[in-house]
Design an enzyme around this catalytic site. Sequence first.
Site, mmCIF file in Angstrom:
data_model
loop_
_atom_site.group_PDB
_atom_site.id
_atom_site.type_symbol
_atom_site.label_atom_id
_atom_site.label_comp_id
_atom_site.label_asym_id
_atom_site.label_seq_id
_atom_site.Cartn_x
_atom_site.Cartn_y
_atom_site.Cartn_z
ATOM 1 C CD GLN A 1 -2.891 -0.759 -0.334
ATOM 2 O OE1 GLN A 1 -2.786 0.282 -0.972
ATOM 3 N NE2 GLN A 1 -3.642 -1.763 -0.757
ATOM 4 C CB SER A 2 4.415 1.816 -0.686
ATOM 5 O OG SER A 2 5.243 2.909 -1.004
ATOM 6 C CG ASN A 3 0.842 6.958 0.145
ATOM 7 O OD1 ASN A 3 -0.234 6.649 -0.371
ATOM 8 N ND2 ASN A 3 0.959 7.217 1.446
#
Length: 351
Positions: A90-92
């Site tokens: 879920q890394s931006n």
Amino acid sequence: MILKSENLDQRAVIERITGQIPRHVLSHYPTPLMRANRLTETLGGIELWFKRDDLISFGLGGNKIRGLEVMLADALAQNADCLITGAGVQSNHVRATAAVAAHAGMHCTAVYWGKPPATIDVNYRVTKMLNAGIRFTDDDERASVDAHIPLVAAELSEQGYRPYAIPRGGACAVGVLGHVLAIFELYQQCLEQNLEPDVIVIAVGSGGTYTGWLLGLRLLNLCWKMHCYTVSREPEQVSQQVADLATEAAALVKLDWTFSPADAPVHGGFIGQGYGIPSQEAAEAIKLTGRTEGILLDPTYTGKAMAGFLHGLQNRQFDACKRIIFLHTGGEPAFFAGNGDDWLNTDLLAV
Ligand SMILES: *Cc1c(COP(=O)(O)O)cnc(C)c1O
């Protein structure tokens, strides 16, 4: 007064340093600096402002774009054709990197810790849609990504690519320079609006953003205080990392400066159960900010930083301050993640 030192011309510093930082601009700047009128009133006295880096107009925005603009210029100068980076699904940062690569016509490979998740949603969905190559380390240690990135880079080189490796979370000296430019931008906005903050509040993950702000403050000789809230690592570890990275980034702009962990204080105590897991305090802070300002904070970073700040406010840490700027670093996609848990307890606390 903002001009703290009579023999330091901040404008000249900004011009000289900016000239040393090639940047491939991807968005519209400056991002808005907005007074939070209703939240200020609610908090009783201290004026609160938001620097809206969540509104960066590229790739769903957020602070990561600023670092990537400088890294992209560096990658293009090295004739790279492939960006490799990593973090959690879920890394931006990974999502932003994939968008930057697509824009520049480069290949992107994302290295994620752990195993493929059961569901494909939010940032992971976007990253896959952007056609990034996906690798999993098969190891739940987040740091497993660090060892895999160079391996993947070597593999891609063998296949004929010219890869540019970006450390986990984008925390590298080149990226830090993008955040130095951010504080230059804010400083100029403050001059134009005749406004002087005492404190800047930010959320800290990998520490690249904080490092840039720290270096920028020293460059401009400003006595604005940073209040930084860690959302993943222990404060001591972050302080060490930020100090090392600041020393390294200073060298890139030809300054023989050293930073020590004491120069980079970090608040702990607001991680909750862990990185990426919403906390009750963050949920409260998100609701307060949303319901007074219509501004959405995220549960992984900015919500926890706001919770820390509100706690500090309650404990009179900011009694001597008049004006505070909260750096909104983005992260709203996290709102749409998860399996339907009502982590905000919206039913319970609706008025
Ligand atoms: C990555 C991130 C941060 C923290 O930035 P670092 O440079 O990793 O410390 C803060 N907010 C959001 C929304 C982020 O994605």
